[in-house]
Scaffold this motif. Sequence first.
Motif: not given
Length: 211
Positions: A42-46, A61-69, A100-105, A151-158
Amino acid sequence: MVFKVILGFMLLHVSLFGGEFKLSSSFFASLHTAKSKAILHDYERFMNETSSKPLHVKLDAVNFYINAFVGAYDEQTYRSEDYWASRWEFLENGGGDCEDYVIAKFYTLKDLGIDPKKMALCIVQDMDNGSYHMVLLFFEKPHTEPLVLDNLSFKILPLSKRYDLKVKECMNEEGYFKLENSELVRNPSRRGIKNYVEMLTRNQKESLWQH
C-alpha cells in the motif's frame, strides 16, 4: 496519545510519467508477516499516486497517510524506553511513537523529491503540560516560518500558529541545529544523539526501491 485507524490495503501499482516506485524484490522478501507485506504494497501505491502531485498536496498527503498508522510505545515494540525506528521499521510494525512518525515522513518526502535540507526533525516542548514531543518542520523558502507536520494533528500549520509548541533543537542529515528567527542555525557544540545516529546507520542499509 495513541490513535488507531484501520487501513485498507490495496495491492495496486500505478505508473507515472516520471517513472514508478517499485519495491525491491530482496527488500520485500525480507518482510516477516503478511501484514507487513500488505502495508508495504500500500505504501508503494501511495508513493506512485502522490509523486506527481504539487508540493503542498504532497505535504498534506504524507502527513495524513503516516498519521493514520497506529500509535505504539517503544516498550511494546522494541523493548526499549527510547528507540528511534527507521522508516522501514515503522512501516513493518504498522506504527510507532512520535519520533518514528517524523522519521517516516522525512524519508517519504525525501523520496518524493523534497529537498531534505528544507526539513528538520525537531524536539519540541508542549507548553501546556511541559512534556517533550517531536515534529517535522518544513522550510519552503529562506526567511519564512516553517510548517509543522505533527502526528497529533492532521492539519499542517505554520509554527507561529502552534502556540502550544516551543522548539528546543532540530536535526537532519546535515547535522544539528537551533531555530533562530525561522532559520536553522548550525549547532556545532551539539554531540550526536545516540538513538538518532543508530537510526541513520540502519536507514542507510535499507533499500526499499528498485533502481
